[in-house]
Design a protein around this motif. Structure first.
Motif, mmCIF file in Angstrom:
data_model
loop_
_atom_site.group_PDB
_atom_site.id
_atom_site.type_symbol
_atom_site.label_atom_id
_atom_site.label_comp_id
_atom_site.label_asym_id
_atom_site.label_seq_id
_atom_site.Cartn_x
_atom_site.Cartn_y
_atom_site.Cartn_z
ATOM 1 N N SER A 47 0.837 -1.187 0.000
ATOM 2 C CA SER A 47 0.000 0.000 0.000
ATOM 3 C C SER A 47 0.878 1.245 0.000
ATOM 4 O O SER A 47 2.061 1.190 0.373
ATOM 5 N N GLU A 52 -1.379 0.665 6.420
ATOM 6 C CA GLU A 52 -2.279 -0.173 5.627
ATOM 7 C C GLU A 52 -1.547 -1.380 5.055
ATOM 8 O O GLU A 52 -2.099 -2.473 4.965
ATOM 9 N N ARG A 56 -2.678 -5.173 5.750
ATOM 10 C CA ARG A 56 -2.948 -6.110 4.653
ATOM 11 C C ARG A 56 -2.109 -7.380 4.781
ATOM 12 O O ARG A 56 -2.567 -8.465 4.422
ATOM 13 N N ASN A 120 5.705 2.867 -2.684
ATOM 14 C CA ASN A 120 4.765 1.981 -1.995
ATOM 15 C C ASN A 120 5.487 1.174 -0.915
ATOM 16 O O ASN A 120 6.667 0.823 -1.062
#
Length: 332
Positions: A47, A52, A56, A120
């Motif tokens: 993410s 996050e 995940r 990311n």
């Protein structure tokens, strides 16, 4: 001239090396050399947000156990087609979810890496197989011990309802064990888990046989909601008891439900009431207990609201009547 060309070539080479992004960790796209599949369950998350990505990754592992929970729920749903098993659905599914949550709490965040190219975040979560398996094996062992004790009490008791109560607990313990076994098979690299000592089907058959020895007559109050008599009779039969229509039942189950019409509220007609059942021992006239449930329903019209309320009573009794009768009959 040659020196200028050489310097230019070296400059371009250094420039190319500087712009080449660092290699990603092995676990981003493949198996981690440090956290081998044989020792760990792993989850990956990606993410633009650091937190996050972590969430995940954890969810990626939790998903494995959710599959086991769903499979167990499906098994219980199939078992619901056998009327004798209806009361176990909610409690076993709930316990399975609780056990899953306990296992998931053991998940650890092992690695976090940010890709310099797209910025990311990549996260790696791990769950040590040995740690999770040890916890599950301990719980399964306790449930097996409980099951053995329940079976012994059922066999030794001279009171029929005490036999039923103990047999009921034995079935419930093994149902819970089955859900833990499915999770153990997830973390056990061999996929075997622990073979059961008892057949759940045999335990259920034994419980059904005991239930059929209890003769219960159903009596519904004359001013009760229309249709309640059929609902109670169906729930009694579904619970596995023998419905007695003669003069000498072992017990009498008296049922009552009156609905209050609450009128129209926000475009819906509401009805509410209390469903009550009372178990009485015929030989002594002793009231063994009373159970009440709050019932309500709504619909665009009064007739449909009444039908939905009766339908809710039907659902409640099919799920809980057997357990309620056993509790009342074994009370002192």
């Amino acid at each position: 001239m040659k020196r200028s060309v050489l310097l230019f070539a070296v400059s371009m080479l250094l420039s190319g090396c500087a712009s080449k992004p660092p290699a990603s960790p092995d676990w981003v796209t493949g198996e981690s050399a440090q956290y081998k599949r044989a020792q760990y369950l792993v989850g990956r998350g990606q993410s633009a947000s650091r937190e996050e990505a972590k969430d995940r990754a954890r969810a990626d592992i939790a998903k494995i156990f959710q599959v086991a929970v769903i499979a167990e729920s499906d098994d219980i749903q199939k078992y619901r087609s056998d009327a004798a098993g209806e009361q176990y659905e909610s409690q076993i599914t709930r316990r399975t979810a609780t056990q899953t949550s306990q296992i998931v709490r053991g998940i650890q965040l092992a690695e976090l890496w940010q890709d310099p190219a797209d910025r990311n975040f990549h996260a790696l979560a791990i769950l040590p197989r040995q740690q999770a398996a040890a916890s599950l094996r301990q719980q399964i062992g306790q449930l097996d011990e409980d099951t053995g004790n329940h079976i012994e009490r059922s066999q030794q008791s001279e009171d029929l309802f005490q036999k039923i109560a103990a047999a009921n607990l034995a079935v419930a313990s093994q149902q819970e064990r089955e859900s833990l076994q499915k999770m153990l098979q997830v973390v056990d690299i061999t996929g075997r888990g622990i073979a059961p000592r008892w057949s759940s089907e045999s335990l259920k058959d034994g419980l059904d046989g005991l239930l059929k020895r209890v003769r219960i007559a159903s009596r519904v109050a004359g001013d009760a909601t229309p249709g309640l008599a059929d609902v109670v009779a169906g729930a009694l039969a579904g619970a596995g008891f023998m419905i007695e229509t003669g003069e000498k039942p072992d017990f009498v189950l008296r049922s009552q439900m009156k609905l209050d019409d609450l009128g129209l509220k926000d475009g819906w007609y509401w009805q509410r009431g209390v469903l009550e059942v009372t178990l009485t021992e015929t030989a002594t006239g002793r009231v063994r207990g009373t159970k009440r449930w709050s019932i309500k329903g709504n619909a665009p019209d009064r007739e449909s609201a009444a039908k939905r309320t009766l339908s809710q009573a039907d659902t409640v009794l099919k799920q809980e009547l057997r357990g309620a009768i056993i509790d009342m009959a074994t009370s002192r």
